[in-house]
Design a protein around this motif. Structure first.
Motif, PDB file in Angstrom:
ATOM      1  N   THR A 137       0.824  -1.210   0.000  1.00  0.00           N
ATOM      2  CA  THR A 137       0.000   0.000   0.000  1.00  0.00           C
ATOM      3  C   THR A 137       0.858   1.260   0.000  1.00  0.00           C
ATOM      4  OG1 THR A 137      -1.766  -1.160   1.186  1.00  0.00           O
ATOM      5  CG2 THR A 137      -1.819   1.252   1.232  1.00  0.00           C
ATOM      6  N   CYS A 138       1.859   1.287   0.898  1.00  0.00           N
ATOM      7  CA  CYS A 138       2.687   2.496   1.015  1.00  0.00           C
ATOM      8  C   CYS A 138       4.068   2.321   0.413  1.00  0.00           C
ATOM      9  CB  CYS A 138       2.815   2.903   2.484  1.00  0.00           C
ATOM     10  SG  CYS A 138       3.773   1.746   3.505  1.00  0.00           S
ATOM     11  N   SER A 141       6.958   3.453   2.646  1.00  0.00           N
ATOM     12  CA  SER A 141       7.081   4.842   3.116  1.00  0.00           C
ATOM     13  C   SER A 141       6.479   5.052   4.494  1.00  0.00           C
ATOM     14  CB  SER A 141       6.416   5.800   2.117  1.00  0.00           C
ATOM     15  OG  SER A 141       5.003   5.642   2.139  1.00  0.00           O
ATOM     16  N   CYS A 143       3.585   5.870   5.120  1.00  0.00           N
ATOM     17  CA  CYS A 143       2.550   6.907   5.047  1.00  0.00           C
ATOM     18  C   CYS A 143       1.369   6.449   4.199  1.00  0.00           C
ATOM     19  CB  CYS A 143       3.120   8.194   4.453  1.00  0.00           C
ATOM     20  SG  CYS A 143       4.544   8.859   5.321  1.00  0.00           S
ATOM     21  N   GLN A 144       0.223   6.977   4.527  1.00  0.00           N
ATOM     22  CA  GLN A 144      -0.953   6.756   3.695  1.00  0.00           C
ATOM     23  C   GLN A 144      -0.670   7.309   2.291  1.00  0.00           C
ATOM     24  OE1 GLN A 144      -3.193   4.967   4.935  1.00  0.00           O
ATOM     25  NE2 GLN A 144      -4.915   5.070   3.524  1.00  0.00           N
ATOM     26  N   PRO A 145      -1.072   6.590   1.226  1.00  0.00           N
ATOM     27  CA  PRO A 145      -0.815   7.077  -0.129  1.00  0.00           C
ATOM     28  C   PRO A 145      -1.286   8.516  -0.314  1.00  0.00           C
ATOM     29  CG  PRO A 145      -1.664   4.838  -0.209  1.00  0.00           C
ATOM     30  CD  PRO A 145      -1.751   5.269   1.224  1.00  0.00           C
ATOM     31  N   SER A 148       3.036  12.327   3.041  1.00  0.00           N
ATOM     32  CA  SER A 148       4.462  12.126   3.272  1.00  0.00           C
ATOM     33  C   SER A 148       4.818  12.610   4.672  1.00  0.00           C
ATOM     34  CB  SER A 148       5.289  12.879   2.226  1.00  0.00           C
ATOM     35  OG  SER A 148       5.009  14.266   2.283  1.00  0.00           O
ATOM     36  N   CYS A 192       0.131   4.708   7.286  1.00  0.00           N
ATOM     37  CA  CYS A 192      -0.524   3.743   6.404  1.00  0.00           C
ATOM     38  C   CYS A 192      -1.399   2.808   7.237  1.00  0.00           C
ATOM     39  CB  CYS A 192       0.532   2.948   5.635  1.00  0.00           C
ATOM     40  SG  CYS A 192      -0.126   1.603   4.637  1.00  0.00           S
TER      41      CYS A 192
END
Length: 368
Positions: A137-138, A141, A143-145, A148, A192
């Motif tokens: 999904t991320c 990263s 983080c939620q798509p 950042s 995420c």
């Protein structure tokens, strides 16, 4: 090398108290965590070294006399700098910058069982492993798509928090990891939801493995980069495969040789014969020479296990066990009696105690 008095900005007649005050003032100004000038760290070292010398009566006296009196000048005089620096500014006083969220993943250990027949030439396995993989999904990263990390507004992105601490030298500045961002310098406002901001998830994946010939129980194979993925999509650890060779009911192993026994009836041992036997890698014609005795070893070259490191194979060693029939009909008994009369053997007599067949086979297997 600069004069220590000039470095501290005091006269040669300065009292110990004046020297201490000068050092405290300069240390606060030049500490690397509060002064970002390119030469601040070097100046701080020089100030600390000057104070280290001039605050000690013995070293100051030697310094005033000059280097010809044996004073350890030059860069070698920084012997006490490390201790003072750590005492007053902490073990992390010289570290600067935030730490990375990415970390190397852990190594993993997996036990793999194979058959003895697979050891001869090696085998292939598609191993199913439950491990940590990059979050799809991320993409690691955390983080939620569409979002950042943002700079931490507490430490300003440095990952460190400066605090004033009272010491023998007065108030000095120390650094510690920021409690808000945990030293990363950034925070994740929208983690995420799939991996809860870890950048990795648990999943089952298949790993193709070619197990080489010649492995044995307890041997470990290292698969570099096939272990768990690290936090925030960090590099994978390694996967170790610990081998276990299953027990075989007929064949056993001694190094790269394969061992077994062959039961031969008495008349075949007397007259000799040829027998076809099924080995681990196919059929073999075994010649039983006339007069073969129990515990003799028949060696079939090159039909053992392939060497783990190198070329060629071990041998197949067959231990002969001559069996005596226990149930004979009348005609068979008469034939045996005729043979006994025609061939005069000495009468049974006592002799030295001999070990059993299996013990003799063991010793011969190891010495052939």
């Amino acid at each position: 090398m600069a004069d220590h008095y000039d470095v501290l900005g005091v006269d040669k007649s300065a009292t110990p108290e004046e020297i201490k005050k000068a050092y405290r003032r300069l240390a606060r100004e030049l500490h690397p965590d509060v002064n970002s000038a390119p030469d601040a760290e070097e100046k701080f070292k020089a100030v600390t070294h000057a104070y280290d010398v001039l605050s000690d009566p013995g070293q100051r006296r030697d310094y005033d006399r000059g280097p010809q009196q044996g004073f350890p000048g030059g860069q070698g005089g920084f012997g006490g700098f490390g201790d003072i620096f750590e005492t007053f500014f902490g073990a992390q006083g010289g570290s600067r910058g935030p730490k990375s969220r990415e970390e190397r993943g852990q190594d993993a250990l997996l036990r793999v069982e194979i058959d003895l027949g697979e050891v001869i030439f090696g085998t292939h396995r598609d191993l199913e492993v439950d491990t940590a993989v990059v979050c799809e999904t991320c993409n690691g990263s955390c983080c939620q798509p569409g979002t950042s990390p943002v700079t931490c507004d507490i430490c300003g992105g440095s990952g460190q928090i400066q605090r004033a601490v009272r010491s023998l030298l007065g108030n000095v500045m120390t650094s510690a990891p920021c409690g808000t961002c945990r030293g990363y310098g950034t925070v994740i406002p929208a983690p995420c939801v799939t991996c809860q901001g870890q950048g990795r998830v648990r999943a089952r994946r298949s790993i193709p493995v070619d197990i080489p010939a010649g492995v044995d129980t307890g041997l470990r194979l290292q698969l570099i980069g096939q272990g768990e993925v690290g936090p925030a999509g960090g590099p994978n650890g390694d996967l170790y495969l610990e081998m276990k060779v299953r027990h075989h009911d007929i064949f056993s192993r001694n190094g790269d040789d394969i061992l077994c026994t062959l039961e031969v009836f008495m008349w075949d041992a007397v007259l000799g014969t040829t027998s076809s036997v099924t080995a681990l890698d196919g059929d073999i014609e075994v010649e039983i020479k006339p007069g073969t005795q129990s515990a003799e070893i028949i060696t079939v070259k090159g039909r053992g296990i392939t060497h783990l490191r190198g070329q060629g194979r071990g041998d197949l060693k067959i231990g002969v066990q001559v069996t005596t029939p226990t149930k004979l009909d009348h005609k068979q008994k008469e034939l045996v009696k005729q043979l006994a009369k025609a061939h005069k053997y000495p009468a049974p007599n006592l002799g030295h105690f001999q070990q059993g067949l299996f013990a003799k086979l063991r010793d011969r297997f190891l010495n052939v």
